[in-house]
Motif scaffolding. Structure first.
Motif, mmCIF file in Angstrom:
data_model
loop_
_atom_site.group_PDB
_atom_site.id
_atom_site.type_symbol
_atom_site.label_atom_id
_atom_site.label_comp_id
_atom_site.label_asym_id
_atom_site.label_seq_id
_atom_site.Cartn_x
_atom_site.Cartn_y
_atom_site.Cartn_z
ATOM 1 N N PRO A 74 10.853 9.922 -3.744
ATOM 2 C CA PRO A 74 9.921 9.135 -2.920
ATOM 3 C C PRO A 74 9.949 9.505 -1.444
ATOM 4 C CG PRO A 74 11.781 7.790 -3.665
ATOM 5 C CD PRO A 74 11.853 9.071 -4.409
ATOM 6 N N GLU A 75 11.118 9.816 -0.898
ATOM 7 C CA GLU A 75 11.185 10.140 0.527
ATOM 8 C C GLU A 75 10.377 11.395 0.851
ATOM 9 O OE1 GLU A 75 15.185 10.344 1.899
ATOM 10 O OE2 GLU A 75 15.637 8.249 1.425
ATOM 11 N N ALA A 76 10.467 12.412 -0.021
ATOM 12 C CA ALA A 76 9.728 13.649 0.225
ATOM 13 C C ALA A 76 8.226 13.408 0.176
ATOM 14 C CB ALA A 76 10.130 14.714 -0.796
ATOM 15 N N PHE A 77 7.779 12.596 -0.773
ATOM 16 C CA PHE A 77 6.341 12.352 -0.881
ATOM 17 C C PHE A 77 5.830 11.451 0.238
ATOM 18 C CE2 PHE A 77 6.781 14.101 -5.137
ATOM 19 C CZ PHE A 77 5.587 14.806 -5.256
ATOM 20 N N VAL A 78 6.563 10.398 0.560
ATOM 21 C CA VAL A 78 6.132 9.527 1.655
ATOM 22 C C VAL A 78 6.094 10.321 2.958
ATOM 23 C CG1 VAL A 78 6.781 7.541 3.076
ATOM 24 C CG2 VAL A 78 6.880 7.375 0.586
ATOM 25 N N GLY A 79 7.124 11.119 3.195
ATOM 26 C CA GLY A 79 7.156 11.923 4.412
ATOM 27 C C GLY A 79 6.061 12.967 4.447
ATOM 28 N N GLY A 80 5.838 13.658 3.313
ATOM 29 C CA GLY A 80 4.828 14.712 3.265
ATOM 30 C C GLY A 80 3.420 14.186 3.410
ATOM 31 N N VAL A 81 3.122 13.095 2.713
ATOM 32 C CA VAL A 81 1.782 12.499 2.822
ATOM 33 C C VAL A 81 1.582 11.929 4.223
ATOM 34 C CG1 VAL A 81 0.281 10.656 1.992
ATOM 35 C CG2 VAL A 81 1.569 12.047 0.356
ATOM 36 N N GLY A 82 2.620 11.287 4.767
ATOM 37 C CA GLY A 82 2.525 10.765 6.127
ATOM 38 C C GLY A 82 2.276 11.862 7.148
ATOM 39 N N ALA A 83 2.941 13.017 6.965
ATOM 40 C CA ALA A 83 2.749 14.145 7.884
ATOM 41 C C ALA A 83 1.326 14.694 7.784
ATOM 42 C CB ALA A 83 3.767 15.244 7.579
ATOM 43 N N ALA A 84 0.789 14.757 6.558
ATOM 44 C CA ALA A 84 -0.580 15.245 6.388
ATOM 45 C C ALA A 84 -1.576 14.310 7.057
ATOM 46 C CB ALA A 84 -0.895 15.390 4.901
ATOM 47 N N LEU A 85 -1.353 12.996 6.938
ATOM 48 C CA LEU A 85 -2.241 12.044 7.600
ATOM 49 C C LEU A 85 -2.137 12.160 9.113
ATOM 50 C CD1 LEU A 85 -1.667 8.896 5.337
ATOM 51 C CD2 LEU A 85 -3.753 10.253 5.486
ATOM 52 N N ALA A 86 -0.912 12.270 9.603
ATOM 53 C CA ALA A 86 -0.725 12.395 11.049
ATOM 54 C C ALA A 86 -1.373 13.675 11.568
ATOM 55 C CB ALA A 86 0.767 12.379 11.376
ATOM 56 N N GLY A 87 -1.255 14.758 10.792
ATOM 57 C CA GLY A 87 -1.870 16.018 11.186
ATOM 58 C C GLY A 87 -3.384 15.943 11.241
ATOM 59 N N ALA A 88 -3.945 15.000 10.489
ATOM 60 C CA ALA A 88 -5.389 14.801 10.509
ATOM 61 C C ALA A 88 -5.804 13.761 11.554
ATOM 62 C CB ALA A 88 -5.864 14.361 9.123
ATOM 63 N N GLY A 89 -4.838 13.338 12.380
ATOM 64 C CA GLY A 89 -5.127 12.368 13.420
ATOM 65 C C GLY A 89 -5.208 10.944 12.920
ATOM 66 N N LEU A 90 -4.578 10.680 11.781
ATOM 67 C CA LEU A 90 -4.627 9.346 11.178
ATOM 68 C C LEU A 90 -3.230 8.735 11.191
ATOM 69 C CD1 LEU A 90 -6.816 10.352 8.105
ATOM 70 C CD2 LEU A 90 -7.602 9.097 10.120
ATOM 71 N N GLY A 91 -3.113 7.509 11.676
ATOM 72 C CA GLY A 91 -1.810 6.846 11.739
ATOM 73 C C GLY A 91 -1.586 5.856 10.624
ATOM 74 N N THR A 92 -2.284 6.020 9.518
ATOM 75 C CA THR A 92 -2.196 5.075 8.395
ATOM 76 C C THR A 92 -0.794 5.063 7.807
ATOM 77 O OG1 THR A 92 -4.489 5.693 7.901
ATOM 78 C CG2 THR A 92 -3.302 4.394 6.235
ATOM 79 N N PRO A 93 -0.168 3.894 7.676
ATOM 80 C CA PRO A 93 1.182 3.823 7.098
ATOM 81 C C PRO A 93 1.189 4.245 5.634
ATOM 82 C CG PRO A 93 0.528 1.710 8.071
ATOM 83 C CD PRO A 93 -0.667 2.575 8.092
ATOM 84 N N VAL A 94 2.291 4.879 5.228
ATOM 85 C CA VAL A 94 2.467 5.332 3.848
ATOM 86 C C VAL A 94 3.784 4.756 3.332
ATOM 87 C CG1 VAL A 94 2.671 7.313 2.299
ATOM 88 C CG2 VAL A 94 1.250 7.475 4.362
ATOM 89 N N SER A 95 3.771 4.241 2.106
ATOM 90 C CA SER A 95 4.990 3.719 1.484
ATOM 91 C C SER A 95 4.969 4.073 0.009
ATOM 92 C CB SER A 95 5.097 2.201 1.672
ATOM 93 O OG SER A 95 4.016 1.546 1.028
ATOM 94 N N ALA A 96 6.079 3.815 -0.667
ATOM 95 C CA ALA A 96 6.165 4.041 -2.110
ATOM 96 C C ALA A 96 6.319 2.694 -2.814
ATOM 97 C CB ALA A 96 7.336 4.949 -2.446
ATOM 98 N N ALA A 97 5.697 2.552 -3.982
ATOM 99 C CA ALA A 97 5.861 1.343 -4.781
ATOM 100 C C ALA A 97 7.328 1.210 -5.166
ATOM 101 C CB ALA A 97 4.981 1.405 -6.022
ATOM 102 N N THR A 98 7.857 0.010 -5.062
ATOM 103 C CA THR A 98 9.294 -0.186 -5.295
ATOM 104 C C THR A 98 9.643 -0.367 -6.770
ATOM 105 O OG1 THR A 98 9.028 -2.567 -4.900
ATOM 106 C CG2 THR A 98 9.654 -1.186 -3.013
ATOM 107 N N SER A 99 8.704 -0.819 -7.587
ATOM 108 C CA SER A 99 9.005 -1.047 -8.996
ATOM 109 C C SER A 99 8.670 0.186 -9.828
ATOM 110 C CB SER A 99 8.218 -2.239 -9.540
ATOM 111 O OG SER A 99 8.383 -2.344 -10.947
ATOM 112 N N PRO A 100 9.576 0.625 -10.697
ATOM 113 C CA PRO A 100 9.253 1.744 -11.584
ATOM 114 C C PRO A 100 8.283 1.354 -12.689
ATOM 115 C CG PRO A 100 11.420 0.874 -12.102
ATOM 116 C CD PRO A 100 10.950 0.139 -10.875
ATOM 117 N N TYR A 101 7.979 0.062 -12.797
ATOM 118 C CA TYR A 101 7.090 -0.429 -13.842
ATOM 119 C C TYR A 101 5.815 -1.021 -13.245
ATOM 120 C CZ TYR A 101 11.803 -0.290 -15.671
ATOM 121 O OH TYR A 101 13.088 0.089 -15.964
ATOM 122 N N ALA A 102 5.377 -0.456 -12.113
ATOM 123 C CA ALA A 102 4.246 -1.041 -11.385
ATOM 124 C C ALA A 102 2.992 -1.121 -12.237
ATOM 125 C CB ALA A 102 3.974 -0.236 -10.115
ATOM 126 N N VAL A 103 2.733 -0.110 -13.067
ATOM 127 C CA VAL A 103 1.514 -0.118 -13.878
ATOM 128 C C VAL A 103 1.595 -1.197 -14.957
ATOM 129 C CG1 VAL A 103 0.096 1.195 -15.493
ATOM 130 C CG2 VAL A 103 0.971 2.300 -13.425
#
Length: 441
Positions: free
Chosen positions: A397-426
């Motif tokens: 999760p850390e790699a994906f949250v960080g990577g997606v957050g970096a891509a958004l920031a690189g596009a000039g977007l400050g939208t927060p990114v997080s990961a779902a905490t439950s492994p059974y979210a669906v």
């Protein structure tokens, strides 16, 4: 196994639930406020203020909810002048819902109470391409088993702290394979046919380190199982496209034979319970939107990366499906003209590029591709936040949250990114397909 039926008089379950109070829109408003208040509770005066109903109407509704076992009095608040206010709470154990996640290679079933708290969970391998009959049989078996699991634990007293029993290799209902590999586990037991009081944990062919233990509360009395919990219905979530109104899948990527299968109606017949069907991403997004503390007017995208890639959209606090459940087909936006072919029939889709990076073990590239798609979505919808989920994200999760957050920031977007905490979210969100209408959602 106890079954439930729905009729003009409300929802009746042969285990003893009869909830005519759920038919009222105003009762739904009151129940939702009781749900969001949690253990702190809420007074009748506060209910009247927040719903706009008269105190007399609130008193009648809450009296009916108490009579139905859905609400209870929970003491008094200190007086600030005048008569102390009686606090009311939702009774989470009044009824339950089952959520089923049909993934391409795995079935997850959970039982949740009316507060959305997970009481029991099961996971088993599944081949979504094995045909409707095999899948229906697996759903029947796991729905019955997850209710029996909860009955053995005692649904009113024991809450599972994220524990799950992995079934390992698929086994016949009620049978345990690989008895030589079975270990004694104190209060843990194997359910399918209810095992004796020293029940067992099956590790089978699954290495113990990889198997998830089934830990139960210290107060469990396995020799005196509770009755099977009263279930209001079963929510089923699976890959799209599908028609949630008709209750039929579409041409599921990789499994086109599901198109037009009357999944909802057939499972309703087999289970004897109301069944709701929706996309896996929509179900997860619904569950997140109903999570305690979620803003009422929240707008976010849930991006699910597992055996496929899709999104669930919540706009202004409401799940956005589209008229034909077609909204959120995030993975099939073309991001590379004349790119590699995708299972959907297109080329250069976000899904095929992202999954290819995952298959190579290139997590940074997968996160970058996912972030590029997320940036397109944020620009299009002006959403407040992005939530990532799915088994691939859960593995790092850390790699994906960080990577997606970096891509958004690189596009000039400050939208927060997080990961779902439950492994059974669906699966948990699928259960909310049954519960949400009770609370007017």
């Amino acid at each position: 196994m106890n079954r439930s039926v729905r009729g003009a008089g409300g929802t009746r379950n042969e285990a003893g639930v009869n909830l005519p109070a759920l038919r009222s829109h105003n009762a739904a408003l009151v129940l939702d406020l009781l749900r969001t208040a949690g253990e702190a509770g809420i007074s009748r005066l506060e209910l009247a203020e927040r719903t706009g109903l008269t105190p007399q109407a609130v008193s009648k509704i809450t009296a009916r909810l108490r009579a139905e076992g859905l609400a209870r009095e929970a003491g008094h608040r200190a007086s600030t002048g005048g008569k102390p206010r009686t606090v009311l709470q939702l009774v989470p154990t009044a009824a339950y819902a089952v959520g089923v996640h049909l993934d391409r290679d795995e079935l997850t079933a959970v039982l949740v109470d009316m507060a959305g708290v997970r009481v029991a969970v099961r996971r088993t391998p599944l081949d979504l391409g094995a045909g409707a009959e095999a899948v229906f049989t697996a759903v029947e078996r796991e729905v019955d088993a997850v209710r029996e699991d909860a009955a053995v634990r005692g649904t009113g007293a024991v809450r599972e702290a994220g524990a799950v029993r992995e079934t390992g290799a698929v086994r016949e209902a009620g049978a345990v394979r690989g008895t030589g590999a079975v270990r004694e586990a104190g209060a843990v037991r194997e359910v399918g046919a209810v095992r004796e009081a020293g029940a067992v944990r099956e590790v089978g062919a699954v290495p113990e380190a990889a198997a998830v233990r089934d830990e139960v509360g210290a107060g469990l009395n396995a020799s005196a199982p509770s009755p099977a919990p009263a279930v209001l219905g079963v929510g089923v979530a699976m890959p799209g496209p599908l028609d949630h109104l008709a209750g039929t899948p579409g041409r599921v990527t990789g499994h086109p034979t599901w198109e037009g299968v009357p999944l909802r109606d057939e499972l309703t017949r087999r289970l004897g319970l109301p069944v709701a069907l929706d996309k896996d991403t929509n179900a997860a997004a619904l569950g997140l939107a109903l999570h305690p503390g979620a803003p009422a007017s929240d707008s976010f995208a849930y991006l699910h990366l597992g055996t496929g890639l899709g999104s669930g959209l919540v706009l202004g606090g409401a799940l956005h499906r589209g008229a034909r459940t077609g909204a959120g087909e995030f993975g099939h936006q073309t991001v590379l003209l004349d790119g590699p072919p995708c299972g959907c029939g297109g080329r250069g889709c976000l899904e095929v590029l992202c999954l290819a990076a995952v298959a190579r073990g290139d997590v940074p590239e997968a996160a970058r591709v996912l972030g590029t798609g997320a940036a397109n979505l944020v620009r299009l919808l002006d959403i407040d936040r992005v939530v990532l989920g799915g088994r691939v994200v859960a593995a790092d999760p850390e790699a994906f949250v960080g990577g997606v957050g970096a891509a958004l920031a690189g596009a000039g977007l400050g939208t927060p990114v997080s990961a779902a905490t439950s492994p059974y979210a669906v699966a948990e969100g699928a259960a909310q397909l049954i519960l949400a209408p009770i609370f007017g959602k």
